[in-house]
Design a protein around this motif. Structure first.
Motif, short mmCIF file in Angstrom:
data_model
loop_
_atom_site.label_atom_id
_atom_site.label_comp_id
_atom_site.label_asym_id
_atom_site.label_seq_id
_atom_site.Cartn_x
_atom_site.Cartn_y
_atom_site.Cartn_z
N ALA A 127 0.86 -1.17 0.00
CA ALA A 127 0.00 0.00 0.00
C ALA A 127 0.90 1.23 0.00
CB ALA A 127 -0.91 0.01 1.22
N VAL A 128 0.54 2.20 -0.81
CA VAL A 128 1.26 3.48 -0.85
C VAL A 128 0.25 4.54 -0.45
CG1 VAL A 128 2.45 5.14 -2.33
CG2 VAL A 128 2.86 2.69 -2.63
N GLN A 129 0.48 5.15 0.69
CA GLN A 129 -0.45 6.14 1.23
C GLN A 129 -1.87 5.59 1.32
OE1 GLN A 129 -0.05 10.16 -0.37
NE2 GLN A 129 2.03 9.71 -1.07
N GLY A 130 -1.99 4.30 1.57
CA GLY A 130 -3.29 3.65 1.72
C GLY A 130 -3.89 3.14 0.43
N PHE A 131 -3.24 3.35 -0.70
CA PHE A 131 -3.76 2.91 -1.99
C PHE A 131 -3.06 1.63 -2.43
CE2 PHE A 131 -4.40 7.54 -1.99
CZ PHE A 131 -5.78 7.56 -2.12
N PRO A 132 -3.79 0.73 -3.13
CA PRO A 132 -3.17 -0.52 -3.57
C PRO A 132 -2.07 -0.27 -4.59
CG PRO A 132 -5.35 -0.26 -4.55
CD PRO A 132 -5.17 0.87 -3.57
N ALA A 133 -1.00 -1.05 -4.46
CA ALA A 133 0.15 -0.87 -5.34
C ALA A 133 0.89 -2.19 -5.49
CB ALA A 133 1.08 0.20 -4.75
N TYR A 134 1.74 -2.25 -6.49
CA TYR A 134 2.68 -3.36 -6.61
C TYR A 134 3.97 -2.80 -7.18
CZ TYR A 134 1.64 -3.73 -11.65
OH TYR A 134 1.48 -3.47 -12.99
N GLU A 135 5.06 -3.46 -6.82
CA GLU A 135 6.36 -3.05 -7.35
C GLU A 135 7.12 -4.25 -7.85
OE1 GLU A 135 8.29 -1.05 -4.06
OE2 GLU A 135 9.02 -2.93 -3.24
N GLU A 136 7.95 -3.99 -8.84
CA GLU A 136 8.88 -4.97 -9.39
C GLU A 136 10.27 -4.36 -9.25
OE1 GLU A 136 7.67 -6.25 -13.43
OE2 GLU A 136 5.93 -4.96 -13.05
N TRP A 137 11.24 -5.16 -8.83
CA TRP A 137 12.57 -4.63 -8.62
C TRP A 137 13.62 -5.66 -9.03
CZ3 TRP A 137 14.42 -0.03 -8.20
CH2 TRP A 137 15.75 0.15 -7.81
N THR A 138 14.59 -5.23 -9.83
CA THR A 138 15.72 -6.06 -10.22
C THR A 138 16.96 -5.45 -9.58
OG1 THR A 138 14.62 -6.55 -12.31
CG2 THR A 138 16.96 -7.09 -12.17
N ALA A 139 17.38 -6.03 -8.48
CA ALA A 139 18.47 -5.45 -7.67
C ALA A 139 19.79 -5.41 -8.43
CB ALA A 139 18.63 -6.24 -6.37
N ALA A 140 20.12 -6.44 -9.19
CA ALA A 140 21.40 -6.48 -9.89
C ALA A 140 21.57 -5.31 -10.85
CB ALA A 140 21.55 -7.80 -10.63
N GLU A 141 20.48 -4.91 -11.47
CA GLU A 141 20.54 -3.80 -12.43
C GLU A 141 20.10 -2.49 -11.81
OE1 GLU A 141 18.04 -5.49 -15.38
OE2 GLU A 141 19.45 -7.10 -15.76
N GLU A 145 9.89 -0.81 -11.16
CA GLU A 145 8.65 -0.08 -11.42
C GLU A 145 7.77 -0.19 -10.21
OE1 GLU A 145 6.63 -1.46 -14.91
OE2 GLU A 145 8.20 -0.75 -16.26
N LEU A 146 7.08 0.90 -9.91
CA LEU A 146 6.08 0.94 -8.85
C LEU A 146 4.79 1.45 -9.47
CD1 LEU A 146 5.21 0.88 -5.84
CD2 LEU A 146 6.16 3.18 -5.64
N HIS A 147 3.71 0.71 -9.30
CA HIS A 147 2.40 1.06 -9.85
C HIS A 147 1.43 1.26 -8.70
CE1 HIS A 147 3.50 -0.28 -13.98
NE2 HIS A 147 4.34 -1.05 -13.30
N VAL A 148 0.69 2.37 -8.72
CA VAL A 148 -0.27 2.68 -7.67
C VAL A 148 -1.60 3.02 -8.32
CG1 VAL A 148 -0.74 4.11 -5.63
CG2 VAL A 148 1.64 3.73 -6.34
N LEU A 149 -2.68 2.48 -7.77
CA LEU A 149 -4.02 2.80 -8.24
C LEU A 149 -4.67 3.72 -7.20
CD1 LEU A 149 -6.30 2.49 -10.30
CD2 LEU A 149 -7.01 0.42 -9.06
#
Length: 184
Positions: A127-141, A145-149
């Protein structure tokens, strides 16, 4: 930096013999083809220039001029801006979907079911500020992306080319998402 773009001309075409009647959507004629496009009932798209006011201020980062588009016919708008700090890059996009199901579909599916990931990439719901979200992260590179609705209507996408996941998350924290949710 490569900028991911959402198509403003997203439209679901229905044959002229079909009718659609839901609380938020009605069928509207589309050109001379006899086809119909889904259009939100009573939704006024928030102008792209207004969306620009919700872009975050990022101290220590240089910022490009926002690229803003509004399509009143399709009832969608968006604004995108890029930030740079040394070798690190960030892109922030805010899109008003006017609650169009064909625009929101991929986002709501990803929020419900998650997203497929490749080796070395992690994905999580949050949750980002109470809104649903998902993130994808590639640590090596150091990419993600972070997506918030926001408010079931506004889609935020933050794309980072940085070695620090918290920078991407802090970018979203700097945005006035609660205020954005009140836009009509």
């Amino acid at each position: 930096m490569t900028r991911s773009r959402h198509a403003l001309g997203v439209a679901m075409l229905l044959t002229g013999s079909m009718t659609v009647a839901t609380r938020h959507v009605v069928a509207a004629p589309f050109g001379d083809s006899g086809a119909y496009r889904l259009a939100p009932q009573g939704c006024r798209v928030v102008q792209g220039k207004t969306l620009e006011t919700y872009l975050p201020v990022m101290p220590g980062w240089s910022r490009t001029e926002p690229v803003t588009e509004t399509d009143g016919v399709e009832s969608v708008s968006r604004t995108t801006v890029d930030y740079d700090r040394g070798l690190s890059t960030m892109s922030v996009e805010i899109m008003d979907s006017c609650r169009r199901p064909e625009v929101l579909g991929p986002m709501t599916t990803a929020l419900k079911e998650g997203v497929p990931v490749t080796a070395g990439t992690t994905a999580k719901s949050l949750a980002v500020q109470g809104f649903p979200a998902y993130e994808e992260w590639t640590a090596a590179e150091g990419n993600g992306e972070l997506h918030v609705l926001v408010g079931g209507r506004f889609m935020i996408k933050i794309t980072a080319g940085t070695s620090d996941l918290s920078t991407m998350e802090n970018t979203a924290a700097r945005m006035a998402l609660q205020k954005l949710a009140t836009q009509q």
